[in-house]
Design a protein around this motif. Structure first.
Motif, PDB file in Angstrom:
ATOM      1  N   UNK A 137     -28.053  -1.804 -33.243  1.00 17.90           N
ATOM      2  CA  UNK A 137     -29.275  -1.741 -34.048  1.00 17.90           C
ATOM      3  C   UNK A 137     -29.767  -0.300 -34.157  1.00 17.90           C
ATOM      4  N   UNK A 138     -29.760   0.423 -33.036  1.00 16.70           N
ATOM      5  CA  UNK A 138     -30.231   1.804 -33.057  1.00 16.70           C
ATOM      6  C   UNK A 138     -29.366   2.681 -33.959  1.00 16.70           C
ATOM      7  N   UNK A 139     -28.070   2.423 -33.953  1.00 12.60           N
ATOM      8  CA  UNK A 139     -27.174   3.203 -34.812  1.00 12.60           C
ATOM      9  C   UNK A 139     -27.462   2.924 -36.286  1.00 12.60           C
ATOM     10  N   UNK A 155     -29.305   2.806 -48.192  1.00 13.91           N
ATOM     11  CA  UNK A 155     -30.002   1.871 -47.307  1.00 13.91           C
ATOM     12  C   UNK A 155     -29.177   0.623 -47.067  1.00 13.91           C
ATOM     13  N   UNK A 156     -28.533   0.128 -48.127  1.00 13.23           N
ATOM     14  CA  UNK A 156     -27.709  -1.076 -47.998  1.00 13.23           C
ATOM     15  C   UNK A 156     -26.492  -0.809 -47.130  1.00 13.23           C
ATOM     16  N   UNK A 157     -25.872   0.355 -47.326  1.00  9.99           N
ATOM     17  CA  UNK A 157     -24.657   0.673 -46.582  1.00  9.99           C
ATOM     18  C   UNK A 157     -24.924   1.071 -45.129  1.00  9.99           C
ATOM     19  N   UNK A 158     -26.190   1.304 -44.796  1.00 13.12           N
ATOM     20  CA  UNK A 158     -26.516   1.600 -43.402  1.00 13.12           C
ATOM     21  C   UNK A 158     -26.233   0.410 -42.495  1.00 13.12           C
ATOM     22  N   UNK A 159     -26.246  -0.792 -43.084  1.00 16.83           N
ATOM     23  CA  UNK A 159     -25.961  -1.995 -42.316  1.00 16.83           C
ATOM     24  C   UNK A 159     -27.134  -2.523 -41.510  1.00 16.83           C
TER      25      UNK A 159
END
Length: 215
Positions: A137-139, A155-159
């Protein structure tokens, strides 16, 4: 009448959100039928609370006690009850106001109800706080933070949304298991309040039966 209030002092959060719906009360059958939907049950308890609060406010006003309407409703400082959550926030309430008197009438034990209600209403924030300890989650959160405000693809690709959707339910299940006794107390006392509210308001329409309340 609706009321929402919050008091913050010394970094400690003191909050309560109180919604009181208009309804009258009278005596009625000893075992009135109970509503089946969760929304209708909540409305019934809130309507009974309104009746009890109005009676108390009227009685104390007639007695000429030299306190403000807010103090009569919520109680005077310092607050006697408090619950510190796993998230670090402390929630406090009073025992000497008309609202507290209504809670004692409906739930039987104000202190037990206050603790159970505060904890149950904050299960999800506690689960989200646990999620922050997860390195995945932190990553993902760090990747999202690096995106510009309008870069929806980044933002979407950040997962981050995927991580939340996958792991938050598991954290919530852990939190609910840890607080199973508080949840049981909440259900027990709320059921008691429902029956007492039904007896108090027997024969009178609930807010949902009356239709929308004019603004």
């Amino acid at each position: 009448m609706s009321a929402a209030w919050a008091r913050v002092a010394g970094g400690t959060v003191v909050a309560a959100v109180l919604t009181v719906l208009l309804a009258g009360g009278c005596s009625g059958p000893s075992r009135p039928a109970l509503p089946t939907s969760e929304q209708a049950r909540s409305e019934l308890i809130k309507a009974a609370q309104r009746v009890l609060v109005d009676r108390c406010m009227t009685a104390r006003g007639t007695a000429g006690q030299p306190v403000s309407q807010e103090d009569t409703l919520f109680g005077t400082d310092p607050a006697e009850l408090e619950v510190t959550l796993a998230t670090g926030y402390t929630v406090r309430t009073h025992t000497d106001g008309c609202l507290a008197q209504a809670h004692r009438h409906l739930y039987g034990d104000q202190a037990r109800w206050f603790r159970a209600e505060v904890i149950v209403n904050n299960l999800r924030p506690e689960a989200q706080a646990r999620l922050k300890d997860d390195p995945r989650y932190r990553a993902a959160l760090a990747r999202r933070a690096a995106c510009s405000e309008k870069d929806t693809r980044c933002a979407r690709e950040s997962g981050l949304d995927d991580v939340r959707a996958r792991w938050e339910p598991a954290r919530l299940a852990e939190v609910r298991a840890a607080h199973r006794e508080d949840i049981a107390t909440y259900d027990q006392l709320r059921d008691r309040a429902l029956h007492r509210a039904a007896r108090l308001l027997a024969g009178r329409p609930t807010p949902s039966q009356k239709g929308p309340t004019p603004s």
